[in-house]
Design a protein around this motif. Structure first.
Motif, PDB file in Angstrom:
ATOM      1  N   PHE A 155       0.850  -1.178   0.000  1.00  0.00           N
ATOM      2  CA  PHE A 155       0.000   0.000   0.000  1.00  0.00           C
ATOM      3  C   PHE A 155       0.892   1.236   0.000  1.00  0.00           C
ATOM      4  N   ALA A 156       0.455   2.272  -0.687  1.00  0.00           N
ATOM      5  CA  ALA A 156       1.199   3.527  -0.721  1.00  0.00           C
ATOM      6  C   ALA A 156       0.226   4.674  -0.493  1.00  0.00           C
ATOM      7  N   ARG A 157       0.695   5.680   0.225  1.00  0.00           N
ATOM      8  CA  ARG A 157      -0.045   6.932   0.392  1.00  0.00           C
ATOM      9  C   ARG A 157       0.809   8.017  -0.227  1.00  0.00           C
ATOM     10  N   VAL A 158       0.263   8.678  -1.239  1.00  0.00           N
ATOM     11  CA  VAL A 158       1.021   9.681  -1.992  1.00  0.00           C
ATOM     12  C   VAL A 158       0.214  10.971  -2.052  1.00  0.00           C
ATOM     13  N   LYS A 159       0.869  12.085  -1.771  1.00  0.00           N
ATOM     14  CA  LYS A 159       0.178  13.365  -1.882  1.00  0.00           C
ATOM     15  C   LYS A 159      -0.338  13.559  -3.304  1.00  0.00           C
ATOM     16  N   LYS A 160      -1.519  14.142  -3.407  1.00  0.00           N
ATOM     17  CA  LYS A 160      -2.175  14.331  -4.710  1.00  0.00           C
ATOM     18  C   LYS A 160      -1.301  15.094  -5.698  1.00  0.00           C
ATOM     19  N   ASP A 161      -0.514  16.042  -5.209  1.00  0.00           N
ATOM     20  CA  ASP A 161       0.289  16.871  -6.109  1.00  0.00           C
ATOM     21  C   ASP A 161       1.669  16.276  -6.413  1.00  0.00           C
ATOM     22  N   ASN A 162       1.939  15.067  -5.947  1.00  0.00           N
ATOM     23  CA  ASN A 162       3.215  14.409  -6.226  1.00  0.00           C
ATOM     24  C   ASN A 162       3.066  13.571  -7.502  1.00  0.00           C
ATOM     25  N   GLU A 163       2.986  14.264  -8.614  1.00  0.00           N
ATOM     26  CA  GLU A 163       2.705  13.622  -9.902  1.00  0.00           C
ATOM     27  C   GLU A 163       3.751  12.587 -10.303  1.00  0.00           C
ATOM     28  N   LYS A 164       5.002  12.863 -10.029  1.00  0.00           N
ATOM     29  CA  LYS A 164       6.055  11.917 -10.418  1.00  0.00           C
ATOM     30  C   LYS A 164       5.897  10.579  -9.701  1.00  0.00           C
ATOM     31  N   SER A 165       5.665  10.621  -8.395  1.00  0.00           N
ATOM     32  CA  SER A 165       5.495   9.366  -7.648  1.00  0.00           C
ATOM     33  C   SER A 165       4.211   8.654  -8.050  1.00  0.00           C
ATOM     34  N   LEU A 166       3.137   9.414  -8.233  1.00  0.00           N
ATOM     35  CA  LEU A 166       1.876   8.797  -8.659  1.00  0.00           C
ATOM     36  C   LEU A 166       2.038   8.100 -10.000  1.00  0.00           C
ATOM     37  N   ASN A 167       2.655   8.776 -10.955  1.00  0.00           N
ATOM     38  CA  ASN A 167       2.862   8.175 -12.281  1.00  0.00           C
ATOM     39  C   ASN A 167       3.763   6.951 -12.195  1.00  0.00           C
ATOM     40  N   LEU A 168       4.809   7.029 -11.386  1.00  0.00           N
ATOM     41  CA  LEU A 168       5.720   5.899 -11.237  1.00  0.00           C
ATOM     42  C   LEU A 168       4.981   4.677 -10.686  1.00  0.00           C
ATOM     43  N   LEU A 169       4.176   4.879  -9.665  1.00  0.00           N
ATOM     44  CA  LEU A 169       3.439   3.764  -9.079  1.00  0.00           C
ATOM     45  C   LEU A 169       2.391   3.218 -10.049  1.00  0.00           C
ATOM     46  N   LYS A 170       1.678   4.096 -10.708  1.00  0.00           N
ATOM     47  CA  LYS A 170       0.661   3.633 -11.661  1.00  0.00           C
ATOM     48  C   LYS A 170       1.303   2.895 -12.826  1.00  0.00           C
ATOM     49  N   ASN A 171       2.450   3.369 -13.287  1.00  0.00           N
ATOM     50  CA  ASN A 171       3.168   2.678 -14.364  1.00  0.00           C
ATOM     51  C   ASN A 171       3.735   1.338 -13.898  1.00  0.00           C
ATOM     52  N   SER A 172       3.846   1.156 -12.584  1.00  0.00           N
ATOM     53  CA  SER A 172       4.304  -0.110 -12.003  1.00  0.00           C
ATOM     54  C   SER A 172       3.125  -0.974 -11.571  1.00  0.00           C
ATOM     55  N   HIS A 173       1.963  -0.669 -12.110  1.00  0.00           N
ATOM     56  CA  HIS A 173       0.745  -1.470 -11.916  1.00  0.00           C
ATOM     57  C   HIS A 173       0.158  -1.388 -10.510  1.00  0.00           C
ATOM     58  N   PHE A 174       0.399  -0.287  -9.814  1.00  0.00           N
ATOM     59  CA  PHE A 174      -0.322  -0.037  -8.575  1.00  0.00           C
ATOM     60  C   PHE A 174      -1.686   0.520  -8.949  1.00  0.00           C
ATOM     61  N   LEU A 175      -2.699   0.122  -8.236  1.00  0.00           N
ATOM     62  CA  LEU A 175      -4.065   0.562  -8.499  1.00  0.00           C
ATOM     63  C   LEU A 175      -4.476   1.625  -7.488  1.00  0.00           C
ATOM     64  N   GLU A 176      -5.180   2.637  -7.955  1.00  0.00           N
ATOM     65  CA  GLU A 176      -5.667   3.674  -7.060  1.00  0.00           C
ATOM     66  C   GLU A 176      -6.906   3.165  -6.336  1.00  0.00           C
ATOM     67  N   LEU A 177      -6.865   3.205  -4.999  1.00  0.00           N
ATOM     68  CA  LEU A 177      -7.999   2.742  -4.199  1.00  0.00           C
ATOM     69  C   LEU A 177      -8.931   3.869  -3.792  1.00  0.00           C
ATOM     70  N   GLY A 178      -8.370   5.054  -3.569  1.00  0.00           N
ATOM     71  CA  GLY A 178      -9.203   6.169  -3.136  1.00  0.00           C
ATOM     72  C   GLY A 178      -8.371   7.319  -2.627  1.00  0.00           C
ATOM     73  N   ILE A 179      -9.060   8.286  -2.031  1.00  0.00           N
ATOM     74  CA  ILE A 179      -8.404   9.502  -1.552  1.00  0.00           C
ATOM     75  C   ILE A 179      -8.700   9.659  -0.066  1.00  0.00           C
ATOM     76  N   LEU A 180      -7.665   9.988   0.686  1.00  0.00           N
ATOM     77  CA  LEU A 180      -7.776  10.238   2.111  1.00  0.00           C
ATOM     78  C   LEU A 180      -7.096  11.571   2.381  1.00  0.00           C
ATOM     79  N   ASP A 181      -7.881  12.568   2.752  1.00  0.00           N
ATOM     80  CA  ASP A 181      -7.382  13.927   2.944  1.00  0.00           C
ATOM     81  C   ASP A 181      -6.707  14.393   1.654  1.00  0.00           C
ATOM     82  N   ASP A 182      -5.429  14.731   1.706  1.00  0.00           N
ATOM     83  CA  ASP A 182      -4.732  15.200   0.498  1.00  0.00           C
ATOM     84  C   ASP A 182      -3.875  14.108  -0.128  1.00  0.00           C
ATOM     85  N   GLN A 183      -4.171  12.852   0.213  1.00  0.00           N
ATOM     86  CA  GLN A 183      -3.347  11.745  -0.269  1.00  0.00           C
ATOM     87  C   GLN A 183      -4.172  10.743  -1.061  1.00  0.00           C
TER      88      GLN A 183
END
Length: 162
Positions: free
Chosen positions: A114-142
């Motif tokens: 599981f990963a919690r990534v700030k919404k504005d951390n586009e590089k980390s979000l893209n890296l995880l999504k490109n590594s087949h991590f699935l978005e489960l939802g949003i919690l506060d700003d993450q």
């Protein structure tokens, strides 16, 4: 090469400390960061890790250069929350960090990450999504992401190309 934080020498501790204290990195650590601008607090954290079974932090080196950090925390028998950050002196090392993270997760016998990534951390979000991590939802700003590793036992080739 991965090096457990518990066995870092002073120069290695300083390199990791400077990376995590860099504004480019610090701004995305948020609630996870603690008092990261204090070297003494960071050294205390490393000593604290020596007593913890549910947290593992590793510095990643390639050709003698410190590239970044991967970590596992809230570790259970089969799952963990993950984190990572790069040495700001290097570009395009995210794939190396993720490959090492997935390999280490496999070695640790983990099946879910599981990963919690700030919404504005586009590089980390893209890296995880490109590594087949699935978005489960949003919690506060993450954004909460998830990856099932169970199939890796029969698909070791995936580790070469996460």
């Amino acid at each position: 090469m991965l090096k457990n934080f518990c066995f870092l020498n002073n120069d290695e501790i300083l390199a990791v400390f400077h990376a995590r204290s860099h504004p480019e990195i610090y701004s995305f650590l948020g609630d996870f960061s603690g008092r990261k601008n204090e070297l003494k607090a960071f050294k205390n954290f490393i000593n604290y890790l020596k007593t913890q079974n549910n947290k593992k932090y590793y510095a990643i080196y390639e050709n003698g250069s410190f590239l970044g950090v991967i970590c596992f925390f809230n570790i259970t028998k089969t799952a963990a929350q993950i984190g990572f950050y790069k040495n700001p002196d290097f570009k395009k090392v995210g794939d190396i960090l993720i490959k090492n993270l997935l390999n280490k997760a496999y070695e640790l016998g983990l099946k879910e990450l599981f990963a919690r990534v700030k919404k504005d951390n586009e590089k980390s979000l893209n890296l995880l999504k490109n590594s087949h991590f699935l978005e489960l939802g949003i919690l506060d700003d993450q954004i909460i992401l998830f990856k099932n590793l169970f199939y890796l036992k029969t698909c070791k080739n995936f580790l070469k190309n996460p």
